[in-house]
Design an enzyme around this catalytic site. Sequence first.
Site, PDB file in Angstrom:
ATOM      1  N   SER A 141     -33.928  -2.800  44.693  1.00 40.71           N
ATOM      2  CA  SER A 141     -33.783  -3.852  45.036  1.00 40.71           C
ATOM      3  C   SER A 141     -33.770  -4.862  44.028  1.00 40.71           C
ATOM      4  O   SER A 141     -33.048  -4.724  42.883  1.00 40.71           O
ATOM      5  CB  SER A 141     -34.889  -4.487  46.197  1.00 40.71           C
ATOM      6  OG  SER A 141     -34.330  -5.406  46.897  1.00 40.71           O
ATOM      7  N   ASP A 196     -29.410   0.600  55.290  1.00 46.07           N
ATOM      8  CA  ASP A 196     -30.003  -0.635  54.700  1.00 46.07           C
ATOM      9  C   ASP A 196     -29.294  -1.871  55.234  1.00 46.07           C
ATOM     10  O   ASP A 196     -28.128  -2.014  55.322  1.00 46.07           O
ATOM     11  CB  ASP A 196     -29.642  -0.676  53.119  1.00 46.07           C
ATOM     12  CG  ASP A 196     -30.159  -1.975  52.326  1.00 46.07           C
ATOM     13  OD1 ASP A 196     -30.810  -2.866  53.020  1.00 46.07           O
ATOM     14  OD2 ASP A 196     -30.486  -1.864  51.072  1.00 46.07           O
ATOM     15  N   HIS A 199     -33.679  -0.578  53.771  1.00 44.29           N
ATOM     16  CA  HIS A 199     -33.772  -1.146  52.544  1.00 44.29           C
ATOM     17  C   HIS A 199     -35.300  -0.628  51.702  1.00 44.29           C
ATOM     18  O   HIS A 199     -35.211  -0.338  50.742  1.00 44.29           O
ATOM     19  CB  HIS A 199     -33.881  -2.512  52.452  1.00 44.29           C
ATOM     20  CG  HIS A 199     -33.769  -3.259  51.423  1.00 44.29           C
ATOM     21  ND1 HIS A 199     -32.908  -3.563  50.497  1.00 44.29           N
ATOM     22  CD2 HIS A 199     -34.747  -4.255  50.981  1.00 44.29           C
ATOM     23  CE1 HIS A 199     -32.917  -3.941  49.553  1.00 44.29           C
ATOM     24  NE2 HIS A 199     -34.301  -4.659  49.590  1.00 44.29           N
TER      25      HIS A 199
END
Length: 342
Positions: A203, A278, A308
């Site tokens: 991320s 995600d 995610h």
Amino acid sequence: MRSVRPSDRHMGFSATHSIGRLAVYTFQRFWRACSAVMLTLILCYWLYGGVLIFILLLIALGGAFYNYQDMLLYYPEQPESARVFVQTPNTVGLPYQNVYLNTEDGVRINGYFIIQAADRIRNAPTFLYFHGNAGNIGHRLHNAQALYSLCGANVLLLEYRGYGKSEGTPSEAGMRLDAQAALEYLLNRCDIDINQIIIFGRSLGGAVAIDLVSNPIYMSKVFAMIVENTFTSIPLMATQIVSGMERLPMICFRNQFLNVNKIHRVRVPALFLSGLADQLIPPNMMTELFQMCGARLKLLERFETGTHNGTWQCAGYYEAINRFLGHVRHNPSNTSLSDDIV
């Protein structure tokens, strides 16, 4: 591994608590000042009108929006105990060293270096692990445990400034210095193979990883890069969330993390781990980064059920990492893979 006395923990908690209260007090004073200025300008405009008051009001609103962006991106206090309590690797059976590093701008940051046994540490790959925008390194221990046991790796979990037990305040420029300090730390260790350093980022951490590996100073010192569920840029992410944000000039974005402009400079072997479930970052952003990556040896692995924050729990995840590292070891010239997308 250094033992910590109860008195030391109490002192650490007290210091953290005091610093936290001071930070909250400072923010509240700043916020009240900004609010007072904006209310004054609104009142003046309502009473007297005038172009100048209107312009000053817009500037005040713009300044508040600009400074508020950090609160929308960085969540070091999620959950609320994240700045006070950081779980240690020994609680999940991992041997480690608790390390503190000084960055180029003088900020003291924390990290856990999880190390293989003495007979394996020198031959093992070493992951430099950059986590996402919330929580602390203690929340990534189970992922690190699997990298340690299933990939046979040493793992340096880095805590960004303003997170966990690290000093400072989060910022894009600051995270760049944090990452550089962590890599320099690994390069100066004499008990690991510095030719097998893998930069890993998930991320927001993927943006930190891309920035580090695209830097000409460091790209030749990295064995490979692995990024998971990261984005093309913060401005492009903003357009996914709020309609019309694409009309704002780039200067309006306090944090930019322009991965899309840096990824072509990445020349080391690169693995892109993409969770197709995600719901925060569009998976097509990972595909775009993969396609634009300048590495000759690159691979995109997709996981149908990968969310995610949960892609690392998908079946085949660690096999994909080991398969990629095997490709890198057997292709020292970094020749292209025959099947780039899986």
